[in-house]
Design a protein around this motif. Structure first.
Motif, PDB file in Angstrom:
ATOM      1  N   ILE A 137      24.348  46.663  41.015  1.00 21.75           N
ATOM      2  CA  ILE A 137      24.153  45.474  41.974  1.00 21.75           C
ATOM      3  C   ILE A 137      22.482  45.220  41.526  1.00 21.75           C
ATOM      4  N   THR A 138      22.232  43.914  41.271  1.00 19.26           N
ATOM      5  CA  THR A 138      20.921  43.707  41.012  1.00 19.26           C
ATOM      6  C   THR A 138      20.299  42.723  41.709  1.00 19.26           C
ATOM      7  N   TYR A 139      19.199  42.603  41.787  1.00 22.25           N
ATOM      8  CA  TYR A 139      18.505  41.308  42.880  1.00 22.25           C
ATOM      9  C   TYR A 139      17.336  40.644  42.067  1.00 22.25           C
ATOM     10  N   LYS A 140      17.295  39.369  42.335  1.00 20.67           N
ATOM     11  CA  LYS A 140      16.101  38.642  41.482  1.00 20.67           C
ATOM     12  C   LYS A 140      15.390  38.044  42.429  1.00 20.67           C
ATOM     13  N   ILE A 141      14.026  38.043  42.413  1.00 19.92           N
ATOM     14  CA  ILE A 141      13.162  37.142  43.221  1.00 19.92           C
ATOM     15  C   ILE A 141      13.074  35.551  42.841  1.00 19.92           C
ATOM     16  N   THR A 142      13.405  34.611  43.591  1.00 19.89           N
ATOM     17  CA  THR A 142      13.380  33.224  43.048  1.00 19.89           C
ATOM     18  C   THR A 142      12.636  32.393  44.252  1.00 19.89           C
ATOM     19  N   GLU A 143      12.285  31.108  43.824  1.00 23.06           N
ATOM     20  CA  GLU A 143      11.578  30.303  44.727  1.00 23.06           C
ATOM     21  C   GLU A 143      12.241  30.244  46.012  1.00 23.06           C
ATOM     22  N   LYS A 144      13.655  30.246  46.112  1.00 24.83           N
ATOM     23  CA  LYS A 144      14.582  29.976  47.274  1.00 24.83           C
ATOM     24  C   LYS A 144      14.848  31.293  48.171  1.00 24.83           C
ATOM     25  N   GLY A 145      14.713  32.553  47.475  1.00 21.91           N
ATOM     26  CA  GLY A 145      14.780  33.838  48.266  1.00 21.91           C
ATOM     27  C   GLY A 145      15.326  34.829  47.278  1.00 21.91           C
ATOM     28  N   LEU A 146      15.893  35.844  47.909  1.00 20.07           N
ATOM     29  CA  LEU A 146      16.515  36.847  47.225  1.00 20.07           C
ATOM     30  C   LEU A 146      17.630  36.700  46.679  1.00 20.07           C
ATOM     31  N   GLN A 147      18.074  36.592  45.467  1.00 20.00           N
ATOM     32  CA  GLN A 147      19.357  36.438  44.738  1.00 20.00           C
ATOM     33  C   GLN A 147      20.089  37.803  44.694  1.00 20.00           C
ATOM     34  N   ILE A 148      21.266  38.102  45.093  1.00 19.58           N
ATOM     35  CA  ILE A 148      21.986  39.484  44.845  1.00 19.58           C
ATOM     36  C   ILE A 148      22.975  38.983  43.950  1.00 19.58           C
ATOM     37  N   ASN A 149      23.072  39.799  42.965  1.00 21.05           N
ATOM     38  CA  ASN A 149      24.163  39.590  41.985  1.00 21.05           C
ATOM     39  C   ASN A 149      24.907  40.864  41.683  1.00 21.05           C
ATOM     40  N   SER A 150      25.996  40.845  41.109  1.00 25.09           N
ATOM     41  CA  SER A 150      26.975  41.854  40.723  1.00 25.09           C
ATOM     42  C   SER A 150      27.260  42.180  39.278  1.00 25.09           C
ATOM     43  N   ASN A 151      27.502  43.262  38.773  1.00 21.29           N
ATOM     44  CA  ASN A 151      27.999  43.251  37.422  1.00 21.29           C
ATOM     45  C   ASN A 151      29.117  44.190  37.218  1.00 21.29           C
ATOM     46  N   THR A 152      30.162  43.971  36.299  1.00 22.66           N
ATOM     47  CA  THR A 152      31.275  44.861  36.087  1.00 22.66           C
ATOM     48  C   THR A 152      31.700  44.896  34.932  1.00 22.66           C
ATOM     49  N   HIS A 153      32.597  45.543  34.305  1.00 23.54           N
ATOM     50  CA  HIS A 153      33.435  45.314  33.244  1.00 23.54           C
ATOM     51  C   HIS A 153      34.631  45.892  33.116  1.00 23.54           C
ATOM     52  N   ASP A 154      35.632  45.908  32.210  1.00 19.98           N
ATOM     53  CA  ASP A 154      36.872  46.425  32.070  1.00 19.98           C
ATOM     54  C   ASP A 154      37.078  46.764  30.827  1.00 19.98           C
ATOM     55  N   VAL A 155      36.782  47.906  30.097  1.00 21.59           N
ATOM     56  CA  VAL A 155      36.889  48.259  28.765  1.00 21.59           C
ATOM     57  C   VAL A 155      38.457  47.962  28.149  1.00 21.59           C
ATOM     58  N   THR A 156      39.443  47.844  29.108  1.00 24.02           N
ATOM     59  CA  THR A 156      40.594  47.536  28.666  1.00 24.02           C
ATOM     60  C   THR A 156      41.023  46.125  28.618  1.00 24.02           C
ATOM     61  N   ASN A 157      40.135  45.367  29.054  1.00 23.50           N
ATOM     62  CA  ASN A 157      40.034  43.934  28.847  1.00 23.50           C
ATOM     63  C   ASN A 157      41.485  43.458  29.774  1.00 23.50           C
ATOM     64  N   LYS A 158      41.778  44.080  30.897  1.00 27.47           N
ATOM     65  CA  LYS A 158      43.160  43.789  31.563  1.00 27.47           C
ATOM     66  C   LYS A 158      42.668  43.363  33.090  1.00 27.47           C
ATOM     67  N   THR A 159      41.515  43.033  33.566  1.00 32.31           N
ATOM     68  CA  THR A 159      41.210  42.970  34.957  1.00 32.31           C
ATOM     69  C   THR A 159      41.080  41.223  34.886  1.00 32.31           C
ATOM     70  N   ARG A 160      40.112  40.940  34.201  1.00 35.28           N
ATOM     71  CA  ARG A 160      40.005  39.418  34.135  1.00 35.28           C
ATOM     72  C   ARG A 160      39.563  38.499  35.118  1.00 35.28           C
ATOM     73  N   TYR A 161      40.086  38.651  36.471  1.00 30.10           N
ATOM     74  CA  TYR A 161      39.924  37.991  37.746  1.00 30.10           C
ATOM     75  C   TYR A 161      39.352  38.958  38.800  1.00 30.10           C
ATOM     76  N   TYR A 162      38.259  38.551  39.514  1.00 32.49           N
ATOM     77  CA  TYR A 162      37.628  39.426  40.463  1.00 32.49           C
ATOM     78  C   TYR A 162      37.353  38.486  41.670  1.00 32.49           C
ATOM     79  N   ARG A 163      37.297  39.364  42.791  1.00 35.33           N
ATOM     80  CA  ARG A 163      36.722  38.744  44.035  1.00 35.33           C
ATOM     81  C   ARG A 163      36.024  39.814  44.596  1.00 35.33           C
ATOM     82  N   TRP A 164      34.798  39.553  45.396  1.00 38.53           N
ATOM     83  CA  TRP A 164      34.001  40.537  46.072  1.00 38.53           C
ATOM     84  C   TRP A 164      33.727  39.969  47.416  1.00 38.53           C
TER      85      TRP A 164
END
Length: 390
Positions: A137-164
């Motif tokens: 989970i990363t965050y970035k300081i922007t002019e509008k505020g603090l942007q929270i971002n997510s990062n993930t991957h699937d080495v088998t290339n089977k997931t493709r669709y995600y929800r958080w």
């Protein structure tokens, strides 16, 4: 002359109707229709964590609230091989049905079976879809505020669709720090277990966060926006934490949530996506014509938590101060009328004493004070830190 007077009176009547709202109210059928549809929220957790299903019923558009929690239902998870797993109704949270650690067989398919209000509901059988871990989970300081971002991957290339989804927790403090308390009709110093300056509050996500790598060669999600926190938000005043929950979706499940997102968050102009019918995979078998709102997924849930301190953010990012909060001087003897304002406004009146006011540094002649909303953080939170807090 008479015609002119008549015209003037007509103009007055018309203007009067405009000001007074002389128009016939229009209540479209959709607002008045006595529809009450089942809403199913949650996923079947295939792993060791609990499965929590929330049931509610919609109400008319003209009524409040927009939904009502549904108790006294019977809820089970059924395997395509015949195994049945009952969910227990929560005693403390009406409308929630819980099963602890199902640890399902990933080779089978499962469905949800609900009996409520004389109706029987079944979801389609759904295969178990494995959710890969959250990379970061990363965050970035922007002019509008603090942007929270997510990062993930699937080495088998089977997931493709995600929800958080996510849960937020933050430490904050009241506008003023009260060091005094009223006990047995007297103002005394607060003990360590009576402090009401620092508290903890929390919230759950209300936006729909999705991402897909279906058009990419590799199943990688990088810097996907989760939430934006305004720079003057109280959440960032001292210390903030977010618990991110990641769910794998099928292609059909992703389409359902994408449609939900368009209908609930992206409407506002003629250029935005227009409302469309939301079809899930849960059905009323007693009355097939009645729609059910919800989409059932079967997956393990991956979680990750981070903490962000105010020290890590720009110095100019400070919580917005409540303009209505002010400190008053409350004296034992009002100089204007001699009234005992301490007795009237603090002991009996509800103001919270903050600090002493003394004459010549020795004799206490009164106290500074403010309202409960400005001095007691428990109005908006709790003083006890959650178990996970660092």
């Amino acid at each position: 002359m008479m015609k002119k007077n008549k015209d003037i009176w007509c103009i007055i009547v018309i203007l009067g109707c405009i000001v007074a709202g002389c128009r016939k109210p229009y209540n479209p059928p959709a607002i008045l229709a006595p529809n009450s549809y089942l809403v199913v929220e949650g996923v079947i957790n295939s792993g060791a964590d609990s499965t929590v299903i929330t049931l509610s019923k919609t109400v008319n558009l003209s009524e409040t609230p927009s939904s009502t929690l549904l108790s006294n239902a019977t809820v089970t998870v059924e395997a395509d091989g015949g195994a049945i797993y009952p969910l227990q109704a929560s005693m403390s949270n009406p409308g929630k049905y819980i099963a602890v650690g199902l640890n399902l067989d990933n080779t089978k398919k499962y469905r949800l079976h609900i009996t409520a209000s004389g109706n029987e509901y079944l979801s389609d059988y759904v295969a178990v879809k494995a959710t890969p871990p959250i990379d970061s989970i990363t965050y970035k300081i922007t002019e509008k505020g603090l942007q929270i971002n997510s990062n993930t991957h699937d080495v088998t290339n089977k997931t493709r669709y995600y929800r958080w989804a996510y849960e937020e927790t933050w430490r904050f403090h009241a506008r003023f720090n009260s060091g005094l308390i009223v006990k047995n009709g007297e103002v005394v110093f607060r003990g360590n277990d009576e402090q009401i300056y620092y508290c903890y509050a929390g919230d759950m996500s209300s936006n729909i966060v999705l991402a897909s790598s279906s058009k990419l060669v590799q199943d990688v999600i990088s810097q996907n926006p989760v939430t934006l926190i305004q720079s003057n938000s109280e959440k960032l005043g001292i210390r903030y934490s977010i618990l991110l929950k990641q769910y794998a979706l099928t292609k059909e499940g992703y389409a359902f949530w994408e449609n939900m997102k368009k209908n609930s968050e992206q409407l506002g102009s003629i250029f935005d996506p227009q409302p469309s019918e939301i079809k899930g995979n849960i059905h009323n078998v007693t009355n097939p014509a009645e729609p059910v709102v919800g989409y059932l997924s079967v997956t393990n849930v991956q979680t990750k938590r981070i903490f962000i301190s105010n020290n890590d953010l720009p110095l100019t990012w400070q919580p917005q101060v409540d303009a209505f909060c002010q400190i008053d001087s409350v004296l034992f003897a009002n100089p204007h009328n001699g009234a005992n304002d301490v007795q009237n406004q603090i002991v009996n009146g509800g103001l919270i004493p903050i600090s002493t006011i003394s004459k010549d540094g020795f004799h206490v002649i009164g106290y500074t004070a403010s309202t409960v909303e400005c001095t007691d953080c428990r109005v908006r939170g709790q003083v006890t830190a959650p178990p996970f807090w660092k």
